[in-house]
Design a protein around this motif. Structure first.
Motif, PDB file in Angstrom:
ATOM      1  N   UNK A  56       0.921  -1.152  -0.038  1.00 39.12           N
ATOM      2  CA  UNK A  56      -0.062   0.117   0.150  1.00 39.12           C
ATOM      3  C   UNK A  56       0.873   1.178  -0.104  1.00 39.12           C
ATOM      4  N   UNK A  57       0.242   2.382  -0.454  1.00 35.70           N
ATOM      5  CA  UNK A  57       0.870   3.534  -0.284  1.00 35.70           C
ATOM      6  C   UNK A  57       0.210   4.768   0.046  1.00 35.70           C
ATOM      7  N   UNK A  58       0.516   5.527   0.396  1.00 41.22           N
ATOM      8  CA  UNK A  58      -0.084   6.721   1.133  1.00 41.22           C
ATOM      9  C   UNK A  58       0.204   8.131   0.273  1.00 41.22           C
ATOM     10  N   UNK A  59      -0.751   8.895  -0.199  1.00 35.18           N
ATOM     11  CA  UNK A  59      -0.667   9.871  -1.336  1.00 35.18           C
ATOM     12  C   UNK A  59      -1.146  11.120  -0.706  1.00 35.18           C
ATOM     13  N   UNK A  60      -0.625  12.237  -0.714  1.00 34.68           N
ATOM     14  CA  UNK A  60      -1.071  13.497  -0.469  1.00 34.68           C
ATOM     15  C   UNK A  60      -0.934  14.519  -1.632  1.00 34.68           C
ATOM     16  N   UNK A  61      -2.193  14.807  -2.082  1.00 31.92           N
ATOM     17  CA  UNK A  61      -2.222  15.566  -3.371  1.00 31.92           C
ATOM     18  C   UNK A  61      -2.553  17.149  -2.937  1.00 31.92           C
ATOM     19  N   UNK A  62      -1.838  18.079  -3.659  1.00 27.87           N
ATOM     20  CA  UNK A  62      -2.206  19.443  -3.717  1.00 27.87           C
ATOM     21  C   UNK A  62      -2.443  19.935  -4.826  1.00 27.87           C
ATOM     22  N   UNK A  63      -3.676  20.551  -5.403  1.00 30.61           N
ATOM     23  CA  UNK A  63      -4.210  21.154  -6.533  1.00 30.61           C
ATOM     24  C   UNK A  63      -3.308  22.466  -6.655  1.00 30.61           C
ATOM     25  N   UNK A  64      -2.609  22.538  -7.706  1.00 31.95           N
ATOM     26  CA  UNK A  64      -1.867  23.540  -8.334  1.00 31.95           C
ATOM     27  C   UNK A  64      -2.880  24.441  -9.462  1.00 31.95           C
ATOM     28  N   UNK A  65      -3.714  23.824  -9.991  1.00 34.38           N
ATOM     29  CA  UNK A  65      -4.788  24.710 -10.872  1.00 34.38           C
ATOM     30  C   UNK A  65      -6.019  23.857 -10.761  1.00 34.38           C
ATOM     31  N   UNK A 228      -3.863   0.755  -2.673  1.00 33.01           N
ATOM     32  CA  UNK A 228      -3.455  -0.616  -2.835  1.00 33.01           C
ATOM     33  C   UNK A 228      -2.739  -0.978  -4.305  1.00 33.01           C
ATOM     34  N   UNK A 229      -1.666  -1.796  -4.081  1.00 35.84           N
ATOM     35  CA  UNK A 229      -0.958  -1.871  -5.347  1.00 35.84           C
ATOM     36  C   UNK A 229      -0.390  -3.645  -5.465  1.00 35.84           C
ATOM     37  N   UNK A 230      -0.395  -4.072  -6.617  1.00 34.26           N
ATOM     38  CA  UNK A 230       0.062  -5.376  -6.966  1.00 34.26           C
ATOM     39  C   UNK A 230       0.931  -5.359  -8.084  1.00 34.26           C
ATOM     40  N   UNK A 231       1.990  -6.023  -8.017  1.00 33.95           N
ATOM     41  CA  UNK A 231       2.729  -5.976  -9.380  1.00 33.95           C
ATOM     42  C   UNK A 231       3.962  -6.828  -9.328  1.00 33.95           C
ATOM     43  N   UNK A 232       4.861  -6.590 -10.201  1.00 36.57           N
ATOM     44  CA  UNK A 232       6.301  -7.453 -10.149  1.00 36.57           C
ATOM     45  C   UNK A 232       7.536  -6.775 -10.143  1.00 36.57           C
ATOM     46  N   UNK A 233       8.335  -7.402  -9.815  1.00 37.49           N
ATOM     47  CA  UNK A 233       9.935  -6.822  -9.954  1.00 37.49           C
ATOM     48  C   UNK A 233      10.397  -8.054 -11.003  1.00 37.49           C
TER      49      UNK A 233
END
Length: 262
Positions: A56-65, A228-233
């Motif tokens: 999982x990842x936590x993302x904080x967004x800031x609107x710039x326009x 939530x992310x799933x993928x590969x190396x």
């Protein structure tokens, strides 16, 4: 569905590698020794193509326009198996990702501008990387993630005894040649479910990277997201001398080359 998702990942990674100017040959039947020097290489796992990725990842967004935004991201990913779960590592790996970027709600395009990746075996940091290229997609009209993300990193350090090619040559010796590492995710989606341990881990990674003193991760669908992310190396070998670890796309890249050769 799985094949379709893997094809999407392959195409995204091939495009990213092409944009980065890499010439790569897919590496199959390589080895991951998640225990490192403990017990020698006898317990190394044979990996036909790729290691599995989940986290999982936590993302904080800031609107710039009205239609653009910047973001900070902190992710924590676990690797316990290879090749879609057909084999399992003796000891699991954990990766911490930190990234900064921007996106457009009008086009759905998302780009990472800076970032880092640290890979751990237990408490030991076995490899560190800096982002050189990263892209993805969001749902048009929103800041919500949409499926495929591809990130490529360049190694800054790598411990010996963990990553090997098919002849058991230690890939840490190739860091000076420009060793790179990356991963691709195929099913990024917003979630409202995470454990107390995940909350603490992601909060810690985010605060260490950005120092905003976030008390807890959250998801409100706009400024704050838990993904939530799933993928590969996977492993690739840039030619003629440098080595690369890249996200799934090895098969797609090989097929593209055969088609060009024909």
């Amino acid at each position: 569905m799985k094949t379709f998702k893997q094809t999407l990942t392959a195409l995204a990674t091939v495009a990213a590698l092409s944009a980065a100017g890499s010439a790569n040959a897919g590496l199959t039947n390589w080895y991951m020794d998640a225990n490192g020097a403990v017990g020698g290489t006898a317990d190394a796992t044979l990996v036909a193509e790729y290691l599995d990725l989940l986290g999982k990842a936590y993302v904080h967004n800031t609107m710039t326009s009205a239609t653009t935004f910047s973001f900070n991201e902190a992710g924590n990913f676990n690797t316990a198996s290879a090749d879609g779960g057909s084999s399992f590592l003796t000891t699991g790996l954990r990766s911490e990702f930190v990234g900064v970027g921007n996106g457009s709600t009008a086009t759905g395009a998302l780009a990472f501008t800076t970032g880092s990746l640290n890979v751990f075996s237990g408490a030991t940091n076995i490899a560190s990387f800096d982002l050189i290229l990263g892209n993805g997609a969001v749902d048009v009209g929103t800041v919500l993630p949409n499926g495929v993300f591809s990130l490529i990193f360049k190694a800054t350090s790598m411990a010996s005894g963990y990553f090997f090619d098919g002849a058991m040559n230690d890939l840490s010796l190739k860091v000076a040649d420009g060793l790179t590492f990356g991963f691709a995710t195929t099913n990024a989606s917003v979630t409202n479910t995470w454990s107390a341990a995940e909350n603490a881990t992601l909060t810690g990674i985010y605060n260490t990277a950005f120092n905003p003193d976030v008390a807890s991760i959250s998801n409100n669908g706009t400024t704050d997201l838990v993904i939530r992310n799933g993928g590969q190396f996977g492993l690739e070998v840039p030619e003629p001398t440098s080595m690369a670890l890249a996200g799934l796309g090895l098969t797609g890249l090989a097929a593209l080359r055969r088609r060009k050769s024909a």
